[in-house]
Design a protein around this motif. Sequence first.
Motif, mmCIF file in Angstrom:
data_model
loop_
_atom_site.group_PDB
_atom_site.id
_atom_site.type_symbol
_atom_site.label_atom_id
_atom_site.label_comp_id
_atom_site.label_asym_id
_atom_site.label_seq_id
_atom_site.Cartn_x
_atom_site.Cartn_y
_atom_site.Cartn_z
ATOM 1 N N TRP A 258 0.770 4.768 -1.880
ATOM 2 C CA TRP A 258 -0.089 3.794 -2.724
ATOM 3 C C TRP A 258 0.954 2.668 -3.286
ATOM 4 O O TRP A 258 1.352 2.927 -4.644
ATOM 5 N N ASP A 259 0.854 1.571 -2.723
ATOM 6 C CA ASP A 259 1.433 0.293 -3.441
ATOM 7 C C ASP A 259 0.219 -0.076 -4.376
ATOM 8 O O ASP A 259 -0.734 -0.608 -3.949
ATOM 9 N N ARG A 260 0.740 -0.208 -5.726
ATOM 10 C CA ARG A 260 -0.358 -0.348 -6.704
ATOM 11 C C ARG A 260 -0.805 -1.641 -6.657
ATOM 12 O O ARG A 260 -1.954 -2.084 -7.203
ATOM 13 N N GLU A 261 0.097 -2.496 -6.472
ATOM 14 C CA GLU A 261 -0.339 -4.035 -6.402
ATOM 15 C C GLU A 261 0.867 -4.766 -5.538
ATOM 16 O O GLU A 261 1.790 -4.240 -5.310
ATOM 17 N N TRP A 262 0.338 -5.754 -4.686
ATOM 18 C CA TRP A 262 1.735 -6.065 -3.553
ATOM 19 C C TRP A 262 0.751 -7.498 -2.798
ATOM 20 O O TRP A 262 0.978 -8.398 -3.597
ATOM 21 N N TYR A 263 0.042 -7.213 -1.711
ATOM 22 C CA TYR A 263 -0.312 -8.412 -1.131
ATOM 23 C C TYR A 263 -1.711 -8.690 -1.764
ATOM 24 O O TYR A 263 -2.473 -9.558 -1.281
ATOM 25 N N GLN A 264 -2.085 -7.644 -2.388
ATOM 26 C CA GLN A 264 -3.544 -7.711 -3.278
ATOM 27 C C GLN A 264 -3.369 -7.393 -4.649
ATOM 28 O O GLN A 264 -1.904 -6.912 -5.121
ATOM 29 N N THR A 265 -4.118 -7.574 -5.663
ATOM 30 C CA THR A 265 -3.709 -7.325 -7.076
ATOM 31 C C THR A 265 -4.176 -6.161 -7.136
ATOM 32 O O THR A 265 -4.840 -5.176 -6.565
ATOM 33 N N PHE A 266 -3.718 -5.506 -8.216
ATOM 34 C CA PHE A 266 -4.118 -4.207 -8.986
ATOM 35 C C PHE A 266 -5.460 -3.848 -8.785
ATOM 36 O O PHE A 266 -5.915 -2.610 -8.185
ATOM 37 N N GLN A 267 -6.397 -4.679 -9.312
ATOM 38 C CA GLN A 267 -7.678 -4.373 -9.331
ATOM 39 C C GLN A 267 -8.265 -4.388 -7.887
ATOM 40 O O GLN A 267 -9.412 -3.682 -7.464
ATOM 41 N N GLN A 268 -7.951 -5.233 -7.153
ATOM 42 C CA GLN A 268 -8.379 -5.069 -5.703
ATOM 43 C C GLN A 268 -7.714 -3.854 -4.996
ATOM 44 O O GLN A 268 -8.803 -3.238 -4.442
ATOM 45 N N TYR B 226 5.939 9.012 -12.242
ATOM 46 C CA TYR B 226 4.653 8.182 -12.759
ATOM 47 C C TYR B 226 4.345 7.079 -11.722
ATOM 48 O O TYR B 226 3.309 7.136 -11.351
ATOM 49 N N ILE B 227 5.546 6.473 -11.262
ATOM 50 C CA ILE B 227 5.244 5.579 -10.207
ATOM 51 C C ILE B 227 6.640 5.531 -9.447
ATOM 52 O O ILE B 227 7.765 5.962 -9.700
ATOM 53 N N LEU B 228 6.540 4.892 -8.161
ATOM 54 C CA LEU B 228 7.721 4.696 -7.402
ATOM 55 C C LEU B 228 8.473 3.431 -7.572
ATOM 56 O O LEU B 228 8.215 2.594 -7.223
ATOM 57 N N PRO B 229 9.732 3.626 -8.324
ATOM 58 C CA PRO B 229 10.266 2.468 -8.791
ATOM 59 C C PRO B 229 11.262 2.058 -7.752
ATOM 60 O O PRO B 229 11.646 2.514 -6.748
ATOM 61 N N ASP B 230 11.750 0.808 -7.989
ATOM 62 C CA ASP B 230 12.901 0.461 -7.197
ATOM 63 C C ASP B 230 13.850 0.939 -8.247
ATOM 64 O O ASP B 230 14.091 0.707 -9.423
ATOM 65 N N GLU B 231 14.907 1.710 -7.548
ATOM 66 C CA GLU B 231 15.925 2.453 -8.302
ATOM 67 C C GLU B 231 16.966 1.535 -9.037
ATOM 68 O O GLU B 231 17.640 1.932 -9.789
ATOM 69 N N PHE B 232 17.354 0.398 -8.345
ATOM 70 C CA PHE B 232 18.461 -0.321 -8.615
ATOM 71 C C PHE B 232 17.772 -1.218 -9.918
ATOM 72 O O PHE B 232 18.663 -1.418 -10.790
ATOM 73 N N LYS C 210 4.738 0.204 -15.711
ATOM 74 C CA LYS C 210 3.825 -0.309 -14.855
ATOM 75 C C LYS C 210 4.228 -1.452 -13.948
ATOM 76 O O LYS C 210 3.616 -1.883 -13.033
ATOM 77 N N ASN C 211 5.532 -2.034 -14.433
ATOM 78 C CA ASN C 211 6.133 -3.318 -13.799
ATOM 79 C C ASN C 211 7.104 -2.689 -12.956
ATOM 80 O O ASN C 211 7.586 -3.509 -12.228
ATOM 81 N N HIS C 212 7.225 -1.502 -12.846
ATOM 82 C CA HIS C 212 8.600 -1.038 -12.150
ATOM 83 C C HIS C 212 8.201 -0.423 -10.721
ATOM 84 O O HIS C 212 9.259 0.070 -10.158
ATOM 85 N N PRO C 213 6.921 -0.373 -10.374
ATOM 86 C CA PRO C 213 6.952 -0.098 -8.765
ATOM 87 C C PRO C 213 7.869 -1.050 -7.922
ATOM 88 O O PRO C 213 7.852 -2.158 -8.363
ATOM 89 N N HIS C 214 8.256 -0.567 -6.633
ATOM 90 C CA HIS C 214 8.985 -1.594 -6.080
ATOM 91 C C HIS C 214 8.454 -2.702 -5.540
ATOM 92 O O HIS C 214 9.260 -3.892 -5.340
ATOM 93 N N ASP C 215 7.148 -2.794 -5.526
ATOM 94 C CA ASP C 215 6.267 -4.096 -5.070
ATOM 95 C C ASP C 215 6.564 -4.946 -6.275
ATOM 96 O O ASP C 215 6.330 -6.226 -6.157
#
Length: 881
Positions: free
Chosen positions: A19-29, A92-98, A339-344
């Motif tokens: 589940w990419d929470r936001e990416w090529y669509q917005t979070f709401q979409q 909580y979310i899948l972060p970018d670790e770096f 909420k800003n830390h997911p990899h996308d």
Amino acid sequence: MANINKKPYKAFIVPHTHWDREWYQTFQQFRIRLIDLINNLINILEKDKTFSDFTLDGQTIVLEDYLEVHLERREILKKYITEGRIHVGPWYILPDEFLVSAESIIRNLLLGHKIASEFGRVMKVGYIPDPFGHISQMPQILRGFGIDNIIFWRGIEYDQSQGNEFIWQGPDGTELFAVHLPKVGYCNAQSLSEDVDQAYKVIKGAIDDLLSRETSKSLLLLNGTDHLQAQPHIPHLAKELNKCFKDIEIKQGNLEEYIDYAKKTVKPNLNKVTGEFRSAKGAPILQSVYSSRIYIKQANERCETLLENWVEPTASLAWLLGKDYPRSLIWISWKWLLKNHPHDSICGCSIDQVHREMITRFDWSRQIAQEVINKNLDYISEKIKIDYLKKDELVLVVFNPLPYSIDENVEARVKFPKEINLNRAKVLTIEGGVIPYQLKGYGLDYKIIFNPFRPPQSLEVNYADISFTAKDIPACGYKIFIIKAINDIKTSKEYETDVKSGRDYIENKYYKIISEETNGAVTIVDKLNNKTFKNCNRFIDGGDAGDEYTYSPPLNDQIVISQLNNISTKDVGPAEAILNISGKILLPVGLKSDRKSREDKKVECSIESEIKLYSEIQRIEFKTKFDNKACDHRLRVEFPTTIKTDQVYADGNFDVVKRSINVPDSEGWQERAYKTAHNSGFIDINDEEYGIALLNQGLPEYEVIPENNTIALTLLRCIGWLSRDDLDYRKKDAGPSLPTPEAQCLGEHTFFYALISHLRSWAEAGISQKTRQYKTKVLTKQLKNQPGNLSDKYSFIELEGEYLAISALKKHEFEDKLVVRVYNPADREATGKIKLGFDIHKVYLGRLDESYGEKLPYDDGVKITLRPKEIKTIIFEVLFK
Ligand SMILES: [Zn+2]
């Protein structure tokens, strides 16, 4: 059927979604798709008791996102999670670790565990399928939460892992049972047909692939990929497929079962791999995301620094002095940030709207942080006893939240009542000693007084903006200075100072910075060590025909080097001096339509660098403004170190990572080997006798160019596409080809970086600590005469010991205890002592999840020994009077 248990292999079909929470669509979409997914999943689970498992991607935020809409379905979700049919956590979310800090990763896991526990069960699998490479310290971090395994895909070569399973060893020696997903990633059994024959073909192919790298009798079939829903026919299909294999039991299952059976049946002497994973050979690692939308990285660094270095330490101190610890509010600030830390998201590789929404989240996280800091500092300040001020005097309290005493520049606006006129001031120590200071301005200002029972009141005040170097500000504490308003016609006193300037240079005790007439770069003279570095702070711009994931220069690139010619000095005084260098750089407006070269048409972009030295502080600060009017390019600033070595050291999470300057030949790789790499605060080049550290605030991408071992720091990377499939540096696209005009980063940007030269290594020179100081600086409060019981300076916590750093100082999540996290980024054992300015009842050795057991002896401090790269969480039970 009777023989089923005799089949030696078990293949687990694990239905899941990524589940990419936001990416090529917005979070709401995406959330509307998530609601469908969970509604359908609940339907399946209700109707078919044999649908045994669904894995919700290792995250828990999806529960929050769903329940915000369907609160009435909380209990049903809780039931299925408790029963082990839906699997959530540990994240909580899948972060970018770096790109996020070490403490952000810890808070992410703390929160993931908290939420999953509330729903009945935490999946104890280090499942992090998609992120773009993995940091060296992940073994120790996961173990700190009682997780002994990891499942991942990108960053390591298949001839390194040498199998589906291997042992990953962290730099401190901690080991994980690691699962390297197949080349296709986390989707080797996605979208299985209802037709058994067709599904068999997919499963047979996936199993053959897994068997070709067999290390155990456990086989993982991941039935799902990005945003896919549960397939209701999986139980039936598993039963039918099971009949098709003689030696393999096929069953629907989950990641924990897969790991358990793999551990039970694993062959001895698994291959062992150490260090970070950042190879692009087997799967693209997309690490140019470090320079996509730099403004997001800068905003993130600000929030993390505020939360970790200011909010929690000052809230802890205020709590020790009697104030409530605002835990819930601090968590709200953390949550907006997480909420800003997911990899996308943090990677800057989504559509423009996604990143616009991130800005508001950063703002909210920062606003809460700043208000909490303010209240904490007010509370502590109000306890300081002051009974000696005359009418024209005030006290300035200077706070240092770091666990070692520092000398630091103080910049403050001091405000006097309207009847006190001033045209300058005097800065005095409490003992009456005069401190050289610089008046940067004065005049009339307003001060707003808030009162809970009356409307806000606006008061006219006289202000002065002052700057001075405060010496010996106690470790995690404060020191006060007296500011006296002066109003006379005499010119200000001539102070003795190490700060000097000429037409084209500035100088202090440590450095002389001279502007080079020819191109506006600077020569840095290290006066203590008699070394000279030329051509520093030079700006280099090249084209970029890549996308948000991958830098890829045009076939015929055109490189532009800055030629800045406005040189002046300003604000030269006893406390500081600025060398100002500005001018225009003429850049191609973009790429030609074939994307093979840069446009012939040029546009002028202004650059202005303020180079600053403070009195008696060993650090050169750079503040560079750039007005970007060009597209499809990458702007970097260069510092040729001329130090001979093959290694570079880069600040990382609980680690300072040693990397080779030479890049491997990457012919045939999924992506060209990266010359650029990540740092989270400094890059250091040294030959063990002498070194240069380039510090920065939120500029995570660097490259060391072998010629003169030049450190190039990326300031901006400007691209117009989320992903493209025509890159020279990457084989396939990394997402949909969507335009992202805002990733061109047009407009004004400001960048902050600094340079420190040093003897010996970065560790011996305390560069980790100095970087933290550069990011954190000091804050001040202004006071009048008041009763109180705190003295004029105080240290609450001090960390003694070379190499050691504190990453967290906070209140315990569940108990009235204090948590101090210490780590040793050096590659040798370090001993030290934590000394406290308050009474202690008991001390425990804890884990990252804040559980604890073993008691530690306490005797005017806690003695600690950390092996190389070790992280220790120490938990204090405070004796309240
Ligand atoms: Zn993803």
